[in-house]
Structures are given as C-alpha cells and as structure tokens.
Design an enzyme around this catalytic site. Structure first.
Site, mmCIF file in Angstrom:
data_model
loop_
_atom_site.group_PDB
_atom_site.id
_atom_site.type_symbol
_atom_site.label_atom_id
_atom_site.label_comp_id
_atom_site.label_asym_id
_atom_site.label_seq_id
_atom_site.Cartn_x
_atom_site.Cartn_y
_atom_site.Cartn_z
ATOM 1 N N PHE A 129 0.852 -1.188 0.000
ATOM 2 C CA PHE A 129 0.000 0.000 0.000
ATOM 3 C C PHE A 129 0.887 1.237 0.000
ATOM 4 C CE2 PHE A 129 -2.490 3.440 1.761
ATOM 5 C CZ PHE A 129 -3.636 3.358 0.996
ATOM 6 N N ASP A 214 9.118 2.793 1.884
ATOM 7 C CA ASP A 214 7.928 3.531 2.298
ATOM 8 C C ASP A 214 7.766 3.313 3.802
ATOM 9 O OD1 ASP A 214 5.402 4.372 3.007
ATOM 10 O OD2 ASP A 214 4.402 3.532 1.249
ATOM 11 N N LYS A 243 2.097 10.081 8.120
ATOM 12 C CA LYS A 243 1.352 9.649 9.298
ATOM 13 C C LYS A 243 1.839 10.289 10.602
ATOM 14 C CE LYS A 243 -1.264 5.748 7.683
ATOM 15 N NZ LYS A 243 -0.875 5.059 6.462
#
Ligand SMILES: *Cc1c(COP(=O)(O)O)cnc(C)c1O
Length: 395
Positions: A129, A214, A243
């Site tokens: 993702f 990532d 995040k």
C-alpha cells in the site's frame, strides 16, 4: 447527524468529539480507549500539551507563505530529519501518498537524467500500500484499489513480498526503482525478512536501481526505532514518511541523498502547502519527543507488553492464530473459524469502548500512542477480552 461525506468512507455512528492521551470521548460522552491512533498517526496520543503549545505559538506567528519562500520551522525540521537518517535533503508535502508520488517521480527522473528514458520500470510488492493518487495506487499491489480507475500508468510490476528470487528475476537494467514497506501495514502487519531487504539492496546496487522504503506507517518511532529499516541495517536511497510525522497534523516528507536530490532542479516538482510553518512547527516538537531514548524505550517496552497480552488473549479465546509486528505496530491474524471477519470484530470492540483497526479482512491491528501507560493498556486489554468473549459466542 446527517452524512454529507462521499460514501467511499463508511459512516460510523460513533462520532468522536474530544481526546486526551489514549482516551477519546464521543458526542454522547462515552469514553473509549484508543489503540488505533488515527491509523498510526497520533504517536503522542491526543492533544499532547507540547504539541498544543507548538501549534498555538506558530498560529500566532505565521501560517503560510508557500514554497516561494523557505521558513525556519521547515529548515529546522529538515535538519533534524537529515541529521538522524541517511538522507541529506527533504521534500515536504502533506500526506503519505504525496511523499510516495514525489519518490516515484524522482526515481523516474533520476534514471532518465543518468541512464536515459528506457530505464523507467518500477517494481513493487504484491499487497503493498503506497497511497491513493493514481500513480501510488497503481504502484500499490492490490488491484481492487486501482482497476476501476484505468487506464493506469504503465511500467509497474509486482513481485510477492519477501520473495527475493522473484525480485531477482524481475529486476533488470530497465528498472529505475524498487519500492518496499519494511512492514506491510495496510495488508496485514507483515514484517519483511532481513534476507529480502538485503537482497533488494544488493540487486538495486547491481542494476543501478534506486531502493525506496515507504516508512509512512512504520516510521517515527512506531517500531521503537526512529525508522523501521534501522532494525534491518539496510539503507534505502529514498525514504518516505508521513502519518506520525506531524503527531496528528498533516505533513509528509520524502528524504534522499544530495546526489539523487539534484535531479529535482528548480520547478521540476512542487506543492503549495507542503512544509507550511504550522505543520513543521508541530512536527518539530513531535520529532524531539519521539526521537528521545525515553520515548523509544517506552514504545519498545509497551510493545512487548501488548504483544504478550494479545498472545495470551489469543490462547484464552482461540480467536487469534498469530500475533506479529514490531514495537507498537501489532497485528493479530484471526484463526480459521473467524476468517475474514476482522471488520465485525473491530465493531464489537467499539461497542465495548475500544478503538482498534483492521489490516485487511483477516487481521486486527493495533497502533496506539507511543506514550501509552500501563493503566490505559490494561484497560484496553480488559475491554478487548470482553469484546472477544462476547463476539465469540455470537460468532
Ligand atoms: C497510510 C499509508 C500511505 C498513504 O498515506 P496518506 O497520508 O493516506 O496518503 C502510504 N504508504 C503507507 C505504507 C501507508 O501506511
């Protein structure tokens, strides 16, 4: 409350109103233990006093000037990030998807600048993702998120996660980048094997390919190190963060070396809001608290307690077949009789005053505040136990 939001987000009747630390209260005044952390964002819990102070101080000073100008908060944050990582330069943006979009665009351009336009292929992992822009959702390894938006950007291939042989077979002199999450977050909290990341590094070096990690979900103390790749001793060429970077205020970052960053000449990429002083002021304060031995040690210790408690609950109730993860990013794989019912279980937990996450349809995920104390952790486990026992009898 009437719902005016597009239906891609399912309307939850529990409407959070305010929070403090690891607790949240809804509009009816019901209290919840928050072990979801806004999907691994609220690394310091809700309304941390130091973050409120940083935000309000900056709010009275300067909000936005665009990237026509640099600002002190942005330069300070970039200096901290580069001082504590492999990187020399930082590109700020507003989200994880934008950070990955920048990383992938940079990888394409770097390859073109140095090796010609034929070197443009991107390799990612099945079930990865990387965000929801068209490029990042295409690089992500779940067709169900991308196929309805075709035609998709070309020259992207996927290899099974943790399969070094498949990566060796797929990579070539035409590959400009390999992108990997050190722990696959959204698709089930699945840590990479050391051998896989080491092979990826070696293969990228052999083929003059950039290795992108990532760390949007795994970074900023989530795994009890500043970034998860530190556990593996494998260094990427480009890394993305978002995040938890802003402790709850939206900000993303792409980090790389001077040599690679030089492909981003003036005007080649941009953003209006990225690196704005409000976001950077909060992120600066969050960085100092997260990147302290006290916080990282606390996260490690609370992570071990949470893993142990979840393992014990799995044994007692028979609902989990595996508990995995690192630091305070933990996934529980549902046992066979409960297969693919993670969504139901988190709803039951919510009814018992506990906020937790799914990671795919068969894993429940925990990403609490790195500062969570014993009392909140124990109360959370008490509520989870009640939820598991009542759900199991209905199930
Ligand atoms: C959440 C996430 C993203 C996307 O971040 P957004 O801020 O939602 O765009 C990208 N990569 C990983 C690994 C993530 O967990």
């Amino acid at each position: 409350m009437q719902n005016h939001i597009t239906p891609n987000f399912v309307f939850s009747p529990m409407i959070p109103d305010h929070g403090k630390g690891s607790r949240v209260w809804d509009r009816e005044g019901r209290e919840y233990i928050d072990l979801a952390g806004g999907i691994a964002v609220n690394a310091l819990g809700h309304c941390h006093p130091a973050l409120i102070e940083a935000l309000t101080e900056q709010a009275g000073k300067l909000w936005h000037v665009s990237n026509i100008y640099t600002t002190e908060p942005a330069q300070t944050l970039a200096a901290k990030l580069t001082e504590h990582t492999f990187a020399d330069k930082v590109f700020f943006c507003n989200s994880g998807a934008e950070a990955n979009e920048a990383a992938l665009k940079l990888a394409r351009k770097y390859a073109r600048d140095h090796f010609g336009e034929e070197k443009n292929e991107i390799i990612a992992c099945v079930n990865a993702f990387h965000g929801r822009t068209l490029f990042t959702v295409s690089v992500g390894g779940q067709a169900k998120y991308s196929r309805d938006f075709a035609p998709l950007p070309p020259a992207i291939t996927h290899v099974p996660f943790n399969d070094a042989e498949a990566l060796a077979a797929a990579i070539s002199e035409k590959t400009c980048a390999v992108i990997i999450e050190p722990i696959q977050g959204e698709s089930g909290v699945l840590p990479a094997d050391s051998a896989f990341l080491e092979a990826a590094r070696r293969l990228c070096d052999q083929h003059q390919t950039l290795l992108i990690f990532d760390e949007v979900q795994t970074g900023m103390g989530r795994t009890a190190k500043l970034f998860a790749h530190e556990h593996y001793g494998v260094t990427p060429d480009i890394m993305t963060s978002a995040k938890a970077l802003g402790g709850g205020f939206p900000i993303g970052a792409m980090l790389t070396t001077d040599k690679i960053a030089s492909s981003l000449g003036p005007g080649t990429h941009g953003t209006t809001f990225g690196g704005n002083p409000l976001a950077c002021a909060v992120a600066n304060r969050a960085f100092d608290i997260i990147n302290s031995p006290e916080t990282l040690q606390h996260a490690e210790q609370q992570g071990r307690k949470l893993q142990a408690a979840l393992t014990a609950l799995g044994e007692e109730t028979g609902v989990f077949q595996e508990v995995r993860g690192m630091g305070l990013l933990i996934g529980c794989v549902l046992a066979e009789p409960y297969r693919d019912r993670a969504g139901e279980l988190i709803q039951t937990a919510l009814n018992h005053g506990l906020m937790i996450l799914v990671a795919g349809s068969n894993v429940i995920r925990f990403a609490p505040s790195l500062l969570i104390d014993d009392e909140d952790l124990e109360e959370g486990m008490k509520r989870l136990r009640e939820a598991l026992l009542s759900w199991r009898t209905q199930a």
